[in-house]
Scaffold this active site. Structure first.
Site, PDB file in Angstrom:
ATOM      1  N   PRO A 106      -4.329  -1.802  -6.828  1.00 52.63           N
ATOM      2  CG  PRO A 106      -2.159  -1.953  -7.646  1.00 52.63           C
ATOM      3  CD  PRO A 106      -3.595  -1.901  -8.094  1.00 52.63           C
ATOM      4  CB  CYS A 107      -3.761   0.504  -1.351  1.00 56.22           C
ATOM      5  SG  CYS A 107      -4.451   1.606  -0.124  1.00 56.22           S
ATOM      6  N   PRO A 108      -4.398   3.182  -3.417  1.00 58.94           N
ATOM      7  CG  PRO A 108      -6.198   4.672  -3.416  1.00 58.94           C
ATOM      8  CD  PRO A 108      -5.846   3.227  -3.176  1.00 58.94           C
ATOM      9  CG  MET A 141      -5.469   5.047   3.374  1.00 59.35           C
ATOM     10  SD  MET A 141      -5.119   4.329   1.748  1.00 59.35           S
ATOM     11  CE  MET A 141      -4.306   5.716   0.971  1.00 59.35           C
ATOM     12  CG  MET A 147      -1.878   1.126   1.290  1.00 55.96           C
ATOM     13  SD  MET A 147      -3.106   0.917   2.598  1.00 55.96           S
ATOM     14  CE  MET A 147      -2.096   1.111   4.051  1.00 55.96           C
TER      15      MET A 147
END
Length: 417
Positions: free
Chosen positions: A158-160, A204, A1
């Site tokens: 994928p996690c930004p 987030m 991440m």
């Protein structure tokens, strides 16, 4: 991440839905133009050839899978198709018995058209376990100019990252894979999409990152809802919290009044008992050959890594070095803050097959270690640990996606449009 916790995320709540859509489609056009100007004539020729040979079935649920990895989510979706057509009991028997699985697959309601991932070993695993009719690509998604049509798109982007630099996530260059996932979605126009991501996505930027992701997917034509679930609540012997982002195309919502709701937990208090490590792996040999064997870092020894037989595993990570301890032997001893130590004479990491069992992969599902030669055993094993740890637990995927497969199976008219 990938993200920078030291920088404050700036919300864009003042931007209207119309402005969001304009920004999104402007960015998508820019990315499409970049792709067109960077791919070579040879790439275009290859892509056209691929599209000529895609295997669609108008009587089945056609599926496109991006960031597919070894195929945990895909296998769960396929078994969800079995559940929709044959019922859960028969579908789940296919996990235990390859002959039953092969028989059900011959008349499966799902058809995997296209899959893409850049991880070589995972692609080999996918090819070995999924139908040969799937077109399997190992290509940078940034260089794909067009994506096939589908009824269902899968893919845990994928996690930004996020920063204070721009008003939208799409303005952050670290989010190129997120942008290209939306680009693929807009081209493919499936009735549904399913994306899985880490729990951290929920918090987030104090929740604003996920809110903006939801807005952007909504702007591309979908009703979007995120759902945080724990794998153990659905029969997986593992404490693993993940976010499922579910999208339903807006015309489907309007025409059929379909609103996605996650299934109720099947295991826990007043339900079926949680599946334990004893249930999952106690029949496997105590001294197998497929164990990552090396020293332990101070980070590894900074917390407890060993669950007991009657508990669920810690989260299986995408690394052999970070694999949890096998439950046999004595528990780890807490010495002081950030320091634990082993006790007794049986302490080892979980094996590849044990991790696969905990991720609810069938025993007949084989993992490739890649085609590299003269590679150390630990490195070969790590190729398999990585695939398993990155995967969505098969049974969790089946439970979460089954409502969508049941709907599509019942509405054959959608498939023929």
């Amino acid at each position: 991440m990938t993200h920078n916790l030291k920088r404050e995320f700036v919300s864009s709540l003042s931007i209207s839905p119309k402005e969001i859509k304009e920004i999104l489609f402007k960015k998508i056009k820019e990315e499409n133009d970049i792709v067109k100007h960077t791919i070579t004539p040879k790439d275009i020729e290859k892509e056209n050839e691929i599209f000529k040979n895609l295997h669609f079935d108008k009587n089945k649920i056609n599926i496109v899978s991006l960031f597919s990895g070894a195929g945990g989510l895909d296998l769960g979706v396929e078994i969800a198709g079995f559940s929709a057509k044959y019922g859960e009991e028969k579908a789940y028997s296919s996990i235990k018995d390859k002959k039953i699985y092969d028989k059900l697959r011959k008349d499966s309601p799902t058809n995997f058209v296209y899959s893409n991932d850049m991880f070589e070993a995972a692609n080999l695993t996918y090819k070995a376990n999924f139908p040969r009719t799937v077109t399997k690509l190992a290509q940078n998604i940034q260089k794909i100019s067009k994506f096939p049509n589908s009824n269902l798109m899968l893919g845990g982007f994928p996690c930004p990252g996020f920063s204070a630099a721009g008003p939208r996530l799409l303005d952050d260059p670290r989010n190129f894979l997120y942008i290209h996932y939306i680009r693929g979605l807009i081209q493919s126009q499936p009735e549904f999409f399913v994306a899985e991501n880490v729990k951290g996505l929920m918090t987030m930027g104090k929740g604003e990152v996920l809110k903006q992701i939801t807005e952007d997917f909504s702007a591309s034509g979908y009703e979007v809802s995120p759902h945080l679930v724990n794998s153990r609540d659905y029969g997986v012997p593992q404490l693993r919290e993940r976010v499922f982002i579910i999208g339903v195309r807006k015309d489907i919502v309007e025409k059929y009044n379909f609103i996605y709701s996650p299934p109720k937990a099947t295991h826990g208090k007043d339900k079926l008992p949680f599946v334990t490590l004893h249930d999952a792996i106690s029949d496997l040999p105590l001294n197998p050959d497929d164990v990552f064997d090396s020293s332990y870092s101070s980070m590894y020894m900074s917390r407890n890594r060993k669950k007991s037989w009657n508990e669920q595993s810690f989260t299986i990570q995408a690394s052999g070095r970070q694999a949890p301890q096998h439950p046999a032997g004595e528990p780890m001893l807490h010495i002081e803050k950030d320091l634990w130590k082993f006790q007794g004479d049986f302490n080892r990491r979980l094996s590849v097959r044990e991790c696969a069992r905990i991720q609810t992969f069938p025993d007949w599902f084989k993992f490739s270690a890649g085609e590299k030669k003269n590679v150390q055993k630990n490195n070969l094993l790590n190729e398999q640990y990585k695939q398993i740890g990155n995967a969505v637990p098969v049974i969790l995927a089946e439970k979460m996606v089954r409502p969508i497969l049941e709907f599509l199976y019942e509405h054959q008219d959608i498939l023929n449009q």
